[in-house]
Scaffold this motif. Sequence first.
Motif, PDB file in Angstrom:
ATOM      1  N   ARG A 221       0.823  -1.217   0.000  1.00  0.00           N
ATOM      2  CA  ARG A 221       0.000   0.000   0.000  1.00  0.00           C
ATOM      3  C   ARG A 221       0.853   1.261   0.000  1.00  0.00           C
ATOM      4  NH1 ARG A 221      -5.557  -1.118   2.317  1.00  0.00           N
ATOM      5  NH2 ARG A 221      -5.590  -3.376   2.319  1.00  0.00           N
ATOM      6  N   GLU A 222       0.247   2.315  -0.521  1.00  0.00           N
ATOM      7  CA  GLU A 222       0.915   3.617  -0.448  1.00  0.00           C
ATOM      8  C   GLU A 222       1.085   3.998   1.007  1.00  0.00           C
ATOM      9  OE1 GLU A 222      -0.150   6.993  -2.863  1.00  0.00           O
ATOM     10  OE2 GLU A 222      -1.226   5.636  -4.231  1.00  0.00           O
ATOM     11  N   HIS A 223       2.096   4.763   1.281  1.00  0.00           N
ATOM     12  CA  HIS A 223       2.382   5.291   2.614  1.00  0.00           C
ATOM     13  C   HIS A 223       2.775   4.202   3.618  1.00  0.00           C
ATOM     14  CE1 HIS A 223       0.786   8.936   0.939  1.00  0.00           C
ATOM     15  NE2 HIS A 223      -0.395   8.370   0.736  1.00  0.00           N
ATOM     16  N   SER A 224       3.247   3.054   3.123  1.00  0.00           N
ATOM     17  CA  SER A 224       3.796   2.035   4.028  1.00  0.00           C
ATOM     18  C   SER A 224       5.035   2.627   4.680  1.00  0.00           C
ATOM     19  CB  SER A 224       4.178   0.769   3.256  1.00  0.00           C
ATOM     20  OG  SER A 224       3.042   0.173   2.693  1.00  0.00           O
ATOM     21  N   LYS A 225       5.195   2.351   5.964  1.00  0.00           N
ATOM     22  CA  LYS A 225       6.303   2.968   6.710  1.00  0.00           C
ATOM     23  C   LYS A 225       6.921   1.946   7.657  1.00  0.00           C
ATOM     24  CE  LYS A 225       2.738   4.912   9.655  1.00  0.00           C
ATOM     25  NZ  LYS A 225       2.061   6.062  10.139  1.00  0.00           N
ATOM     26  N   PHE A 226       7.640   1.005   7.079  1.00  0.00           N
ATOM     27  CA  PHE A 226       8.168  -0.117   7.848  1.00  0.00           C
ATOM     28  C   PHE A 226       9.060   0.317   9.008  1.00  0.00           C
ATOM     29  CE2 PHE A 226      11.318  -3.364   8.786  1.00  0.00           C
ATOM     30  CZ  PHE A 226      10.486  -4.421   9.132  1.00  0.00           C
ATOM     31  N   ASP A 227       9.997   1.207   8.768  1.00  0.00           N
ATOM     32  CA  ASP A 227      10.933   1.603   9.830  1.00  0.00           C
ATOM     33  C   ASP A 227      10.198   2.222  11.020  1.00  0.00           C
ATOM     34  OD1 ASP A 227      13.105   0.658   8.387  1.00  0.00           O
ATOM     35  OD2 ASP A 227      13.501   2.598   7.453  1.00  0.00           O
ATOM     36  N   GLU A 228       9.201   3.056  10.749  1.00  0.00           N
ATOM     37  CA  GLU A 228       8.409   3.657  11.832  1.00  0.00           C
ATOM     38  C   GLU A 228       7.627   2.587  12.584  1.00  0.00           C
ATOM     39  OE1 GLU A 228       5.922   7.038  10.799  1.00  0.00           O
ATOM     40  OE2 GLU A 228       7.373   7.602   9.244  1.00  0.00           O
TER      41      GLU A 228
ATOM     42  N   ILE B  78      10.720 -11.713  19.863  1.00  0.00           N
ATOM     43  CA  ILE B  78       9.393 -11.612  19.245  1.00  0.00           C
ATOM     44  C   ILE B  78       9.624 -11.288  17.775  1.00  0.00           C
ATOM     45  CG2 ILE B  78       7.191 -10.384  19.209  1.00  0.00           C
ATOM     46  CD1 ILE B  78       7.823  -9.774  22.247  1.00  0.00           C
ATOM     47  N   PRO B  79       9.439 -12.290  16.901  1.00  0.00           N
ATOM     48  CA  PRO B  79       9.752 -12.084  15.495  1.00  0.00           C
ATOM     49  C   PRO B  79       8.723 -11.207  14.791  1.00  0.00           C
ATOM     50  CG  PRO B  79       8.774 -14.231  15.800  1.00  0.00           C
ATOM     51  CD  PRO B  79       8.937 -13.633  17.171  1.00  0.00           C
ATOM     52  N   LEU B  80       9.208 -10.418  13.841  1.00  0.00           N
ATOM     53  CA  LEU B  80       8.342  -9.563  13.048  1.00  0.00           C
ATOM     54  C   LEU B  80       8.544  -9.943  11.580  1.00  0.00           C
ATOM     55  CD1 LEU B  80       7.473  -5.955  13.532  1.00  0.00           C
ATOM     56  CD2 LEU B  80       8.554  -6.525  11.360  1.00  0.00           C
ATOM     57  N   PHE B  81       7.439 -10.215  10.890  1.00  0.00           N
ATOM     58  CA  PHE B  81       7.461 -10.654   9.498  1.00  0.00           C
ATOM     59  C   PHE B  81       6.781  -9.630   8.601  1.00  0.00           C
ATOM     60  CE2 PHE B  81       7.734 -14.455  12.072  1.00  0.00           C
ATOM     61  CZ  PHE B  81       8.738 -15.172  11.449  1.00  0.00           C
ATOM     62  N   CYS B  82       7.069  -9.686   7.313  1.00  0.00           N
ATOM     63  CA  CYS B  82       6.531  -8.754   6.321  1.00  0.00           C
ATOM     64  C   CYS B  82       5.637  -9.504   5.332  1.00  0.00           C
ATOM     65  CB  CYS B  82       7.668  -8.116   5.538  1.00  0.00           C
ATOM     66  SG  CYS B  82       8.819  -7.177   6.551  1.00  0.00           S
ATOM     67  N   THR B  83       4.427  -8.962   5.088  1.00  0.00           N
ATOM     68  CA  THR B  83       3.517  -9.608   4.144  1.00  0.00           C
ATOM     69  C   THR B  83       2.674  -8.593   3.377  1.00  0.00           C
ATOM     70  OG1 THR B  83       1.666  -9.795   5.706  1.00  0.00           O
ATOM     71  CG2 THR B  83       3.227 -11.628   5.663  1.00  0.00           C
ATOM     72  N   SER B  84       2.089  -9.108   2.326  1.00  0.00           N
ATOM     73  CA  SER B  84       0.984  -8.453   1.635  1.00  0.00           C
ATOM     74  C   SER B  84      -0.031  -9.551   1.383  1.00  0.00           C
ATOM     75  CB  SER B  84       1.420  -7.824   0.315  1.00  0.00           C
ATOM     76  OG  SER B  84       0.266  -7.460  -0.428  1.00  0.00           O
ATOM     77  N   ALA B  85      -1.083  -9.583   2.178  1.00  0.00           N
ATOM     78  CA  ALA B  85      -2.099 -10.622   2.020  1.00  0.00           C
ATOM     79  C   ALA B  85      -2.781 -10.504   0.655  1.00  0.00           C
ATOM     80  CB  ALA B  85      -3.133 -10.526   3.142  1.00  0.00           C
TER      81      ALA B  85
ATOM     82  N   GLY C  27       5.387  -0.392  -0.643  1.00  0.00           N
ATOM     83  CA  GLY C  27       4.550   0.548  -1.383  1.00  0.00           C
ATOM     84  C   GLY C  27       4.029  -0.135  -2.644  1.00  0.00           C
ATOM     85  N   PRO C  28       3.360   0.609  -3.503  1.00  0.00           N
ATOM     86  CA  PRO C  28       2.873   0.014  -4.755  1.00  0.00           C
ATOM     87  C   PRO C  28       4.034  -0.640  -5.508  1.00  0.00           C
ATOM     88  CG  PRO C  28       1.929   2.188  -4.446  1.00  0.00           C
ATOM     89  CD  PRO C  28       2.970   2.016  -3.370  1.00  0.00           C
ATOM     90  N   GLY C  29       3.825  -1.869  -5.969  1.00  0.00           N
ATOM     91  CA  GLY C  29       4.881  -2.619  -6.641  1.00  0.00           C
ATOM     92  C   GLY C  29       5.668  -3.523  -5.708  1.00  0.00           C
ATOM     93  N   PHE C  30       5.331  -3.519  -4.419  1.00  0.00           N
ATOM     94  CA  PHE C  30       6.038  -4.349  -3.429  1.00  0.00           C
ATOM     95  C   PHE C  30       6.066  -5.806  -3.863  1.00  0.00           C
ATOM     96  CE2 PHE C  30       5.414  -7.056   0.438  1.00  0.00           C
ATOM     97  CZ  PHE C  30       6.699  -6.943   0.948  1.00  0.00           C
ATOM     98  N   ASN C  31       7.277  -6.387  -3.903  1.00  0.00           N
ATOM     99  CA  ASN C  31       7.403  -7.809  -4.213  1.00  0.00           C
ATOM    100  C   ASN C  31       8.721  -8.422  -3.726  1.00  0.00           C
ATOM    101  OD1 ASN C  31       9.142  -6.631  -6.108  1.00  0.00           O
ATOM    102  ND2 ASN C  31       8.697  -8.212  -7.635  1.00  0.00           N
ATOM    103  N   GLN C  32       9.506  -7.671  -2.925  1.00  0.00           N
ATOM    104  CA  GLN C  32      10.780  -8.218  -2.476  1.00  0.00           C
ATOM    105  C   GLN C  32      10.951  -8.068  -0.966  1.00  0.00           C
ATOM    106  OE1 GLN C  32      13.520  -6.034  -5.081  1.00  0.00           O
ATOM    107  NE2 GLN C  32      13.964  -8.006  -6.068  1.00  0.00           N
ATOM    108  N   ILE C  33      11.462  -9.148  -0.370  1.00  0.00           N
ATOM    109  CA  ILE C  33      11.708  -9.200   1.074  1.00  0.00           C
ATOM    110  C   ILE C  33      13.107  -9.758   1.294  1.00  0.00           C
ATOM    111  CG2 ILE C  33      11.045 -10.374   3.219  1.00  0.00           C
ATOM    112  CD1 ILE C  33       8.168 -10.449   2.182  1.00  0.00           C
TER     113      ILE C  33
END
Length: 173
Positions: free
Chosen positions: A41-48, A156-163, A71-77
């Motif tokens: 999504r637009e305005h994703s702010k992972f570091d914050e 406490i693990p933190l993971f990244c996704t786009s459902a 952000g838009p186009g997200f596809n890499q982790i």
Amino acid sequence: VDAAAVVIHAANGVEVGTEQVWNYANNYKLTKVLVVNGLDREHSKFDEILAQAKDHFGSNVFPMQLPVNAGPGFNQIIDVLRSELITYSTDGSGKFKEEELPDEWKGQVKELHQELIEYVAESDDTLLEKFFDQGNLSEEEMREGLHHAIQNQILIPLFCTSANLNIGAARLM
């Protein structure tokens, strides 16, 4: 239920509902993992969001993954445990390919990987001794130690996704 996945919105961050789910999981003494979802999504702010999660849930929140192009186009982790780049198909299939880390990520991921090893070593006295003796742990020792560290909430693990795009779901599971 053995564990709770506490979802954090990638643009809105930690909200009241996030804290409620966290508190419910605490009340039932459940192991918790954090999932930052919606990184497409637009305005994703992972570091914050990572900083918010550490403030709200403890300094032992650890990013197991880092989004490369949130952000838009997200596809890499970036997978911190395996120190690799994962590129996902954006067709919703969940298909991915694993590659070597790009040079610009190697320093940051090396530091995080070392921090992860230290968390894992601290979870078990035998692993801690081996870590001090050898300065490293095998992948099998890391996996076993990681399981123990998460179960006991040393980490406490933190993971990244786009459902929406089926990015990161398989790795989370």
